[in-house]
Motif scaffolding. Structure first.
Motif, short mmCIF file in Angstrom:
data_model
loop_
_atom_site.label_atom_id
_atom_site.label_comp_id
_atom_site.label_asym_id
_atom_site.label_seq_id
_atom_site.Cartn_x
_atom_site.Cartn_y
_atom_site.Cartn_z
N ARG A 1 1.76 18.53 -16.25
CA ARG A 1 1.01 18.57 -17.44
C ARG A 1 -0.18 19.70 -17.18
N LEU A 2 -0.90 19.88 -15.99
CA LEU A 2 -1.82 20.88 -16.07
C LEU A 2 -1.34 22.20 -16.03
N PHE A 3 -0.17 22.69 -15.65
CA PHE A 3 0.37 24.08 -15.76
C PHE A 3 1.12 24.37 -17.05
N ARG A 4 1.62 23.26 -17.40
CA ARG A 4 2.49 23.34 -18.90
C ARG A 4 1.66 22.94 -20.13
N GLY A 5 0.43 22.45 -19.79
CA GLY A 5 -0.27 22.08 -21.16
C GLY A 5 -0.71 22.95 -22.13
N PRO A 6 -0.18 22.74 -23.37
CA PRO A 6 -0.33 23.74 -24.36
C PRO A 6 -1.82 24.09 -24.61
N GLY A 7 -2.61 23.32 -24.41
CA GLY A 7 -3.98 23.87 -24.81
C GLY A 7 -5.10 23.52 -23.73
N LEU A 8 -6.32 23.91 -23.87
CA LEU A 8 -7.24 23.57 -22.83
C LEU A 8 -7.68 22.04 -22.69
N PRO A 9 -7.75 21.39 -23.92
CA PRO A 9 -8.03 19.92 -23.82
C PRO A 9 -7.04 19.30 -23.15
N ASP A 10 -5.71 19.35 -23.35
CA ASP A 10 -4.91 18.90 -22.48
C ASP A 10 -4.85 19.25 -20.90
N ARG A 11 -5.35 20.29 -20.53
CA ARG A 11 -5.62 20.62 -19.34
C ARG A 11 -6.79 20.02 -18.75
N VAL A 12 -7.80 19.87 -19.40
CA VAL A 12 -8.86 18.80 -19.22
C VAL A 12 -8.64 17.52 -18.75
N ILE B 1 0.88 -1.22 -0.02
CA ILE B 1 0.04 -0.11 0.06
C ILE B 1 0.83 1.29 0.02
N LEU B 2 1.79 1.13 0.77
CA LEU B 2 2.86 2.56 0.79
C LEU B 2 3.68 2.62 -0.67
N PHE B 3 4.00 1.52 -1.12
CA PHE B 3 4.71 1.49 -2.59
C PHE B 3 3.52 2.11 -3.41
N CYS B 4 2.22 1.60 -3.47
CA CYS B 4 1.32 2.26 -4.43
C CYS B 4 1.12 3.67 -4.13
N LEU B 5 0.75 4.09 -2.97
CA LEU B 5 0.73 5.50 -2.54
C LEU B 5 1.86 6.35 -3.18
N THR B 6 3.07 5.87 -3.02
CA THR B 6 4.19 6.51 -3.30
C THR B 6 4.13 6.73 -5.03
N LEU B 7 3.77 5.59 -5.60
CA LEU B 7 3.73 5.70 -7.16
C LEU B 7 2.49 6.58 -7.62
N LEU B 8 1.37 6.57 -6.88
CA LEU B 8 0.33 7.38 -7.05
C LEU B 8 0.62 9.02 -6.95
N THR B 9 1.56 9.26 -5.92
CA THR B 9 1.77 10.69 -5.70
C THR B 9 2.98 10.96 -6.68
N LEU B 10 3.61 10.45 -7.13
CA LEU B 10 4.48 10.68 -8.01
C LEU B 10 3.63 11.10 -9.43
N ALA B 11 2.70 10.06 -9.73
CA ALA B 11 1.97 10.41 -11.03
C ALA B 11 1.13 11.65 -10.90
N LEU B 12 0.69 11.76 -9.59
CA LEU B 12 -0.16 13.09 -9.18
C LEU B 12 0.79 14.21 -9.59
N GLY B 13 2.11 14.32 -9.08
CA GLY B 13 3.06 15.43 -9.43
C GLY B 13 3.15 15.59 -10.81
N LEU B 14 3.41 14.54 -11.73
CA LEU B 14 3.46 14.64 -13.13
C LEU B 14 2.33 15.12 -13.78
N VAL B 15 1.00 14.81 -13.29
CA VAL B 15 -0.28 15.40 -13.76
C VAL B 15 -0.28 16.90 -13.42
N PHE B 16 0.20 17.21 -12.25
CA PHE B 16 0.29 18.92 -12.27
C PHE B 16 1.29 19.49 -13.01
#
Length: 89
Positions: free
Chosen positions: A22-33, A5-20
């Motif tokens: 993409r959210l801030f650097r996304g070139p267009g509105l569809p990418d951000r959505v 569970i700790l390993f999965c939470l770590t991976l999901l937190t890392l994925a959440l950081g990558l999503v952030f």
């Protein structure tokens, strides 16, 4: 089991950081959505893992509500794009 569970939470937190990223650097509105949709999906996964780890069933209700709200937001954005953006009807 707690190590997994700790390993999965770590991976999901890392994925959440990558999503952030993409959210801030996304070139267009569809990418951000799409990034927001993925953010909500990862958050549902984190809540589900926390429900398993803490054995609190109420967290599953919160995860279901979050997933439904995310789905409705995606449908709303799809309708917005389908109509061609903001209009005065």
């Amino acid at each position: 089991m707690p190590i997994i569970i700790l390993f999965c939470l770590t991976l999901l937190t890392l994925a959440l950081g990558l999503v952030f990223l993409r959210l801030f650097r996304g070139p267009g509105l569809p990418d951000r959505v799409v990034a927001l949709e993925l953010f909500a999906t990862i958050t549902v996964g984190i809540i589900g893992l926390l429900a398993i780890a803490t054995d609190i069933a109420l967290l599953l209700d919160a995860a279901i509500v979050m997933a439904l709200m995310s789905f409705m937001a995606t449908i709303g954005f799809a309708r917005f794009v389908e109509r061609g953006g903001p209009r005065d009807d």
